[in-house]
Design a protein around this motif. Structure first.
Motif: not given
Length: 175
Positions: A154-164
């Motif tokens: 989930l933390i990785g998903c949030l980091g990826s969303a921020i990168s997005s």
């Protein structure tokens, strides 16, 4: 002081976008590493001698594992580009088509990781509930660690969303 590039766009030296972009990618990478390590080490041997792992019976955990590996590879390729952007205040390859690849790659990775989060939390909750009444001694430890892996993806998903979000900004600026 601003650095003026050939296309007329200048990146202010005080801009925090490159720092936050790199931080989001590093956070994504670190959390996905933790997810993969937890999944690889989370093993329980039941009374019957059956060894329970992420890959033994559960397709949802396998999906979470493979999506995490894919996210690691994608993020590992993006981190050097983010470091260059931080140091030089410009993109390594200034092609508009490559901004599209970044944009769509980040979106797809966020969606895949989000699906991994859903699969992980859903499977863990359902399996934990199914074995709630059982007298299998170590199975709840397995599910507890699976929750931890789900939190890290989930933390990785949030980091990826921020990168997005940052790749969306770069595309809209035409950097």
């Amino acid at each position: 002081m601003s650095q003026v590039r050939y296309d007329g766009y200048s990146e202010p030296r005080s801009s925090k976008v490159p720092i936050f972009s790199l931080a989001a990618r590093v956070a994504t990478f670190a959390s996905l590493v933790v997810t993969v390590v937890i999944l690889q080490t989370n093993k329980v041997t039941l009374n019957t001698g059956f060894r329970l792992t992420y890959s033994s019976l559960f397709h949802s955990y396998r999906y979470m594992f493979y999506v995490s590996i894919l996210g690691l590879v994608y993020t590992a390729m993006q981190i050097p580009l983010a470091v260059y952007y931080l140091r030089a205040r410009k993109r390594l390859i200034e092609r508009y088509s490559l901004l599209h690849i970044d944009f769509y790659g980040d979106k797809i990775m966020s969606l895949l990781l989000g699906a991994g989060v859903g699969a992980a939390f859903g499977a863990t909750r359902d399996l934990n509930k199914a074995y709630e009444e059982s007298n299998v001694p170590k199975i709840h430890d397995f599910f507890d660690l699976s929750y931890v892996a789900a939190v890290f993806i989930l933390i990785g998903c949030l980091g990826s969303a921020i990168s997005s979000i940052f790749s969306s900004l770069a595309l809209s600026k035409g950097e």
